[in-house]
Scaffold this active site. Structure first.
Site, PDB file in Angstrom:
ATOM      1  N   GLU A  94       0.843  -1.210   0.000  1.00 22.80           N
ATOM      2  CA  GLU A  94       0.000   0.000   0.000  1.00 22.80           C
ATOM      3  C   GLU A  94       0.877   1.259   0.000  1.00 22.80           C
ATOM      4  O   GLU A  94       0.579   2.235  -0.692  1.00 22.80           O
ATOM      5  CB  GLU A  94      -0.936  -0.037   1.208  1.00 22.80           C
ATOM      6  CG  GLU A  94      -1.977  -1.153   1.071  1.00 22.80           C
ATOM      7  CD  GLU A  94      -2.791  -1.344   2.337  1.00 22.80           C
ATOM      8  OE1 GLU A  94      -2.217  -1.862   3.326  1.00 22.80           O
ATOM      9  OE2 GLU A  94      -3.964  -0.978   2.350  1.00 22.80           O
TER      10      GLU A  94
ATOM     11  N   GLU B 165      -4.005  -9.235   3.817  1.00 16.69           N
ATOM     12  CA  GLU B 165      -4.676  -8.856   5.065  1.00 16.69           C
ATOM     13  C   GLU B 165      -5.850  -9.769   5.422  1.00 16.69           C
ATOM     14  O   GLU B 165      -6.136  -9.994   6.596  1.00 16.69           O
ATOM     15  CB  GLU B 165      -5.181  -7.409   4.987  1.00 16.69           C
ATOM     16  CG  GLU B 165      -4.084  -6.368   5.124  1.00 16.69           C
ATOM     17  CD  GLU B 165      -3.424  -5.988   3.816  1.00 16.69           C
ATOM     18  OE1 GLU B 165      -3.544  -6.752   2.840  1.00 16.69           O
ATOM     19  OE2 GLU B 165      -2.780  -4.927   3.761  1.00 16.69           O
TER      20      GLU B 165
HETATM   21  C1  LIG Z   1      -3.008  -1.847   7.383  1.00 10.06           C
HETATM   22  C2  LIG Z   1      -2.416  -2.960   6.592  1.00 10.06           C
HETATM   23  O1  LIG Z   1      -3.187  -3.100   5.424  1.00 10.06           O
HETATM   24  C3  LIG Z   1      -2.443  -4.199   7.399  1.00 10.06           C
HETATM   25  C4  LIG Z   1      -1.242  -5.042   7.166  1.00 10.06           C
HETATM   26  O2  LIG Z   1      -0.292  -4.705   6.507  1.00 10.06           O
HETATM   27  S1  LIG Z   1      -1.287  -6.530   7.943  1.00 10.06           S
HETATM   28  C5  LIG Z   1       0.227  -7.291   7.493  1.00 10.06           C
HETATM   29  C6  LIG Z   1       0.202  -7.806   6.096  1.00 10.06           C
HETATM   30  N1  LIG Z   1       1.391  -8.568   5.863  1.00 10.06           N
HETATM   31  C7  LIG Z   1       1.395  -9.890   5.979  1.00 10.06           C
HETATM   32  O3  LIG Z   1       0.402 -10.526   6.214  1.00 10.06           O
HETATM   33  C8  LIG Z   1       2.732 -10.554   5.785  1.00 10.06           C
HETATM   34  C9  LIG Z   1       3.011 -11.450   6.965  1.00 10.06           C
HETATM   35  N2  LIG Z   1       4.329 -12.041   6.880  1.00 10.06           N
HETATM   36  C10 LIG Z   1       4.586 -13.071   6.061  1.00 10.06           C
HETATM   37  O4  LIG Z   1       3.769 -13.537   5.305  1.00 10.06           O
HETATM   38  C11 LIG Z   1       5.962 -13.653   6.160  1.00 10.06           C
HETATM   39  O5  LIG Z   1       6.457 -13.376   7.462  1.00 10.06           O
HETATM   40  C12 LIG Z   1       6.952 -13.087   5.118  1.00 10.06           C
HETATM   41  C13 LIG Z   1       6.541 -13.580   3.723  1.00 10.06           C
HETATM   42  C14 LIG Z   1       6.968 -11.579   5.159  1.00 10.06           C
HETATM   43  C15 LIG Z   1       8.372 -13.583   5.453  1.00 10.06           C
HETATM   44  O6  LIG Z   1       8.365 -14.984   5.549  1.00 10.06           O
HETATM   45  P1  LIG Z   1       9.651 -15.788   6.109  1.00 10.06           P
HETATM   46  O7  LIG Z   1      10.853 -15.272   5.434  1.00 10.06           O
HETATM   47  O8  LIG Z   1       9.300 -17.226   6.019  1.00 10.06           O
HETATM   48  O9  LIG Z   1       9.820 -15.357   7.619  1.00 10.06           O
HETATM   49  P2  LIG Z   1       8.815 -15.513   8.842  1.00 10.06           P
HETATM   50  O10 LIG Z   1       9.379 -16.526   9.776  1.00 10.06           O
HETATM   51  O11 LIG Z   1       7.409 -15.671   8.405  1.00 10.06           O
HETATM   52  O12 LIG Z   1       8.933 -14.063   9.488  1.00 10.06           O
HETATM   53  C16 LIG Z   1      10.149 -13.618  10.063  1.00 10.06           C
HETATM   54  C17 LIG Z   1       9.802 -12.854  11.320  1.00 10.06           C
HETATM   55  O13 LIG Z   1       9.146 -11.648  10.925  1.00 10.06           O
HETATM   56  C18 LIG Z   1       7.924 -11.521  11.630  1.00 10.06           C
HETATM   57  N3  LIG Z   1       6.974 -10.840  10.742  1.00 10.06           N
HETATM   58  C19 LIG Z   1       6.729 -11.094   9.454  1.00 10.06           C
HETATM   59  N4  LIG Z   1       5.820 -10.224   8.972  1.00 10.06           N
HETATM   60  C20 LIG Z   1       5.508  -9.402  10.000  1.00 10.06           C
HETATM   61  C21 LIG Z   1       4.639  -8.290  10.135  1.00 10.06           C
HETATM   62  N5  LIG Z   1       3.919  -7.801   9.116  1.00 10.06           N
HETATM   63  N6  LIG Z   1       4.549  -7.704  11.343  1.00 10.06           N
HETATM   64  C22 LIG Z   1       5.292  -8.137  12.385  1.00 10.06           C
HETATM   65  N7  LIG Z   1       6.130  -9.177  12.306  1.00 10.06           N
HETATM   66  C23 LIG Z   1       6.232  -9.792  11.130  1.00 10.06           C
HETATM   67  C24 LIG Z   1       7.510 -12.946  11.930  1.00 10.06           C
HETATM   68  O14 LIG Z   1       6.603 -12.996  13.017  1.00 10.06           O
HETATM   69  C25 LIG Z   1       8.831 -13.594  12.245  1.00 10.06           C
HETATM   70  O15 LIG Z   1       9.162 -13.239  13.570  1.00 10.06           O
HETATM   71  P3  LIG Z   1      10.021 -14.260  14.484  1.00 10.06           P
HETATM   72  O16 LIG Z   1      11.326 -14.444  13.757  1.00 10.06           O
HETATM   73  O17 LIG Z   1      10.134 -13.543  15.770  1.00 10.06           O
HETATM   74  O18 LIG Z   1       9.228 -15.516  14.575  1.00 10.06           O
END
Ligand SMILES: C[C@H](O)CC(=O)SCCNC(=O)CCNC(=O)[C@H](O)C(C)(C)COP(=O)(O)OP(=O)(O)OC[C@H]1O[C@@H](n2cnc3c(N)ncnc32)[C@H](O)[C@@H]1OP(=O)(O)O
Length: 726
Positions: free
Chosen positions: A117, A137
């Site tokens: 975004e 999301e």
């Molecule tokens: C207002 C907005 O529209 C709302 C949002 O943006 S909501 C968030 C949307 N984003 C997501 O859903 C992405 C979520 N993250 C993921 O899918 C995956 O973590 C990723 C593809 C970014 C990376 O994957 P990968 O490399 O396998 O690492 P992964 O183990 O999942 O994550 C690494 C660390 O980052 C953290 N992390 C990843 N994304 C995060 C996020 N958005 N916020 C906080 N922590 C996050 C994980 O909890 C993990 O923490 P840890 O090492 O303490 O366990």
């Protein structure tokens, strides 16, 4: 090199371009101070006379993984959504979108959720090859909240935007370029350079200054939009009937299409704030963190061990499980030797693996040329000549103790001393499996769920003797083959099958109390499982039911339910989906249909079981039916927790979601139980045990937690774990 501090920096070059860099490892999540930092740097750049244009960049090879999900966790704990920052209007619309200098996003690695975004709020996007772009999301029970519901349709068109958001589907930079989301692809080394030039080109009017929210060229006519939205609503009802965020996402999109982007952003913000507080979001965010926590195993993953490479694996047995496991391994470039007892079985196993791989090609999940390469990693064997350099053996033969003991003592002789000796048994005590070897530190359970190349859970079963190194190695292999490894202790059924044996039995008990099986199935699938227990039994085949019922009856005497139904069904020529006839009729090309001719067989079994009070069917509400099937599962899960079979309750939540398809939006079995309340569950089980017998008798753990008002998920203090197997 010195570590960069967490935060947002601004560097202005001689070309007049200010680069705003986000540094918040590991994924540059947009924590509240980071968002504030971005705003502050934009304002500073606008004020400075030496800045003509801006570039936004993420340090460490990743643009941003989105808004900080920990904030959702905080809101869920406190119920206070006022901590959510005002980003869409304040930062993305007013500051960036309508800002007085142009901004270009330089995207590398990934831009997800709020990260994408932020990029879409800029006036152009340059991406490195193969970056992952998406708005996931909805998988967290919310909708895009930084203007994504308005920005994406305006860049890629309505249909594509809906597909990306509703299916939480990521696309690559290359796909993004085709769709209009990305303006140019540049190699990582050139990324910042190209973005700087692009930003200057806009500032100096050589390129158009496109404010995304002002655009309507991709939206199509109102009539077309209404049609697309109508179809999307129907589809959302089917794929996510129990979840609110899909329809809400479409509401926000529709508002923007009908009344303009600004109105859409306001609607999005309101819906986003409401959805954050929903039970669905609580469950899904819990599962997000719970899944990541499974990779933290005390005294295993925190003692500095490095995973050893596992390049070649021997799979013993080419049946359903063995062929699925071999498929999963070769798909991840691990060389496999499949061993069988004779050439007929070997050929069958190889054919099954080929069919698995071809199936992926026909479902477009694997490219044709990749399929050939994948299959070239498989070799069949009838003896042990290929075993001298294997790094791991996974035994997947029939559940026969003495056969497994013989095999493991052979593995010890023919495999190298570092080789991991794993069994895919779903029931047999691992100490027994390894009894005739001296290598018990190398013996471990690798319990896959069928079909093994599809189901995401891998239970790693350890005994007191399994070495931490072996567990680390197997966890790493699990991740390489795209499974979620959950480390569990050694007991009959391990975590998932143990906790869920009362699922099928609870349904059988209810049926013998006079409740219609099709009503039970319907209510359980309405609750959110992909199918009800009777349809699941049809799918698994009755042989499995006969085998496991004996094992559970002997391991868990006094809390199992048995009847003659399976024997009667088999006698009547039924074998479930295998032969097209079970509780349901299975015909090619049509959905399973309830078979009324099964009812007299059920009646006969009810008479033999004689559990209906006064010989009459009990009268129950829909809610009671769901509870009478699932509360016994919660009850057994309490024993799994008390005995230390899982390290923490959230591991069982993840295992229930990935191994039993318990709905993730309910947060897994224990999370859901805590939302229902331990006391309510305890009181009902007690009432049913008084009315219908010991099958429902509440466990000591449940009773204690209910009486003391402690959530089931609260950690067990070491002193109160009665029989820790870990
Ligand atoms: C207002 C907005 O529209 C709302 C949002 O943006 S909501 C968030 C949307 N984003 C997501 O859903 C992405 C979520 N993250 C993921 O899918 C995956 O973590 C990723 C593809 C970014 C990376 O994957 P990968 O490399 O396998 O690492 P992964 O183990 O999942 O994550 C690494 C660390 O980052 C953290 N992390 C990843 N994304 C995060 C996020 N958005 N916020 C906080 N922590 C996050 C994980 O909890 C993990 O923490 P840890 O090492 O303490 O366990």
């Amino acid at each position: 090199m010195a570590k960069r501090p967490v935060g947002v920096t601004l560097e202005v070059g001689n070309d007049g371009v200010a680069v705003i860099s986000i540094n918040n490892p590991p994924v540059n999540s947009l924590a509240i101070p980071i968002l504030a930092g971005i705003k502050e740097k934009f304002e500073e750049a606008f004020k400075r006379d030496d800045v003509k244009a801006l570039v936004v960049f993420g340090q460490g090879g990743k643009f941003s993984g989105g808004f900080d999900i920990n904030v959702f966790g905080h809101v869920h704990k406190t119920g206070d959504n006022s901590v959510l920052p005002d980003v869409s209007i304040d930062l993305l619309v007013n500051t960036i979108g309508d800002g007085k200098k142009p901004a270009v996003a330089a995207v590398e690695g990934l831009a997800l959720g709020g990260g994408l975004e932020l990029a879409m709020g800029c006036h152009a996007r340059i991406a490195a090859p193969r970056a992952q772009l998406g708005l996931p999301e909805l998988t967290l029970g919310v909708i895009p909240g930084f203007g994504g519901t308005q920005l994406l349709p305006r860049l890629v068109g309505l249909s594509k935007a809906i597909e990306i958001m509703l299916l939480s589907k990521s696309i690559t930079s290359e796909e993004g370029k085709k769709a209009g989301l990305i303006d140019e692809i540049a190699s990582s080394s050139e990324l910042l350079n190209v973005a700087r030039h692009w930003a200057l080109d806009i500032a100096e009017r050589r390129k158009p200054w496109l404010r995304t929210l002002h655009r309507t060229d991709k939206l199509g006519s109102l009539a077309e939009a209404r049609n697309i939205l109508k179809m999307a609503r129907q589809q959302a009802k089917q794929i996510a009937g129990n979840m609110p965020q899909h329809q809400a996402c479409l509401d926000a999109i529709e508002e923007g299409v009908v009344h303009g982007a600004y109105s859409g952003v306001l609607r999005e913000e309101k819906l986003f704030k409401e959805l954050v507080l929903s039970d669905t979001s609580k469950g899904l965010v819990h599962i997000f963190f719970a899944q990541r926590t499974t990779s933290k195993v005390p005294n295993v993953t925190d003692i500095g061990l490095k995973p050893r490479p596992v390049k070649k694996v021997a799979v013993i047995g080419g049946g359903l499980m063995g062929s699925g496991i071999a498929t999963a391994l070769i798909l991840s470039n691990i060389y496999v030797v499949l061993k069988e007892v004779n050439s007929e079985y070997l050929l069958k196993g190889i054919k099954a693996i080929e069919a698995n791989v071809r199936g992926l090609v026909s479902r477009k999940k694997l490219a044709e040329d990749k399929a050939e390469k994948t299959l070239s990693l498989l070799k069949g064997a009838l003896d042990y000549s290929e075993f001298k350099d294997v790094d791991m053996v996974i035994e997947a033969v029939v559940e026969n103790i003495s056969l497994k003991q013989k095999l493991f003592s052979e593995f010890e002789k023919v495999c190298p001393p570092h080789c991991i000796l794993a069994t895919n048994t779903s029931t047999i005590d691992l100490n027994l499996v390894g009894e005739r070897t001296k290598s018990q530190d190398r013996i471990v359970g690798a319990h896959f769920f069928s079909p093994a190349h599809v189901m995401p859970l891998l239970e790693i079963v350890r005994t007191e003797k399994t070495s931490a190194q072996v567990i680390v190695d197997l966890m790493t292999v699990g991740k390489i083959i795209k499974k979620v490894p959950v480390v569990v202790g050694n007991c009959t059924g391990f975590a998932v099958n143990r906790a869920f044996f009362p699922y099928n039995q609870g349904a059988q008990f209810l049926l013998h109390l006079g409740v219609d099986p099709f009503r039970i199935d319907q209510l359980i699938s309405d609750f959110g499982l992909p199918m009800g227990p009777f349809q699941l039994q049809d799918l698994a085949g009755y042989g499995v039911a006969v085998a496991v019922k004996k094992i559970f009856a002997s391991a868990f005497a006094g809390r199992t339910f048995d009847s003659s139904l399976i024997d009667l069904l088999i006698k009547s020529g039924r074998n479930g989906k295998n032969n097209g006839k079970g509780y349901y009729i299975y015909e090619k090309g049509s959905k399973p249909k309830p078979d009324p001719s099964v009812l007299p067989i059920i009646e006969e079994s009810r008479k033999l079981a004689n559990v209906m009070p006064g010989g009459k069917p009990i009268s129950v509400t829909d809610r009671e039916i769901v509870e009478m099937v699932l509360f016994p599962v919660v009850n057994e899960s309490c024993r799994v927790l008390e005995e230390g079979i899982v390290i923490r309750a959230s591991d069982l939540d993840v295992a229930s979601v990935l191994g039993m398809s318990f709905p993730s939006y309910r947060g897994g079995i224990i999370f859901w139980a805590d939302t229902v309340g331990a006391d309510y569950i305890y009181r009902n089980l007690k009432k049913w045990s008084e009315a219908y017998g010991s099958f429902y008798k509440p466990s000591r753990f449940l009773e204690e937690r209910a009486k003391r008002g402690i959530p089931l998920s609260a950690p067990i203090s070491t002193s109160s774990a009665t029989n820790s197997r870990l």
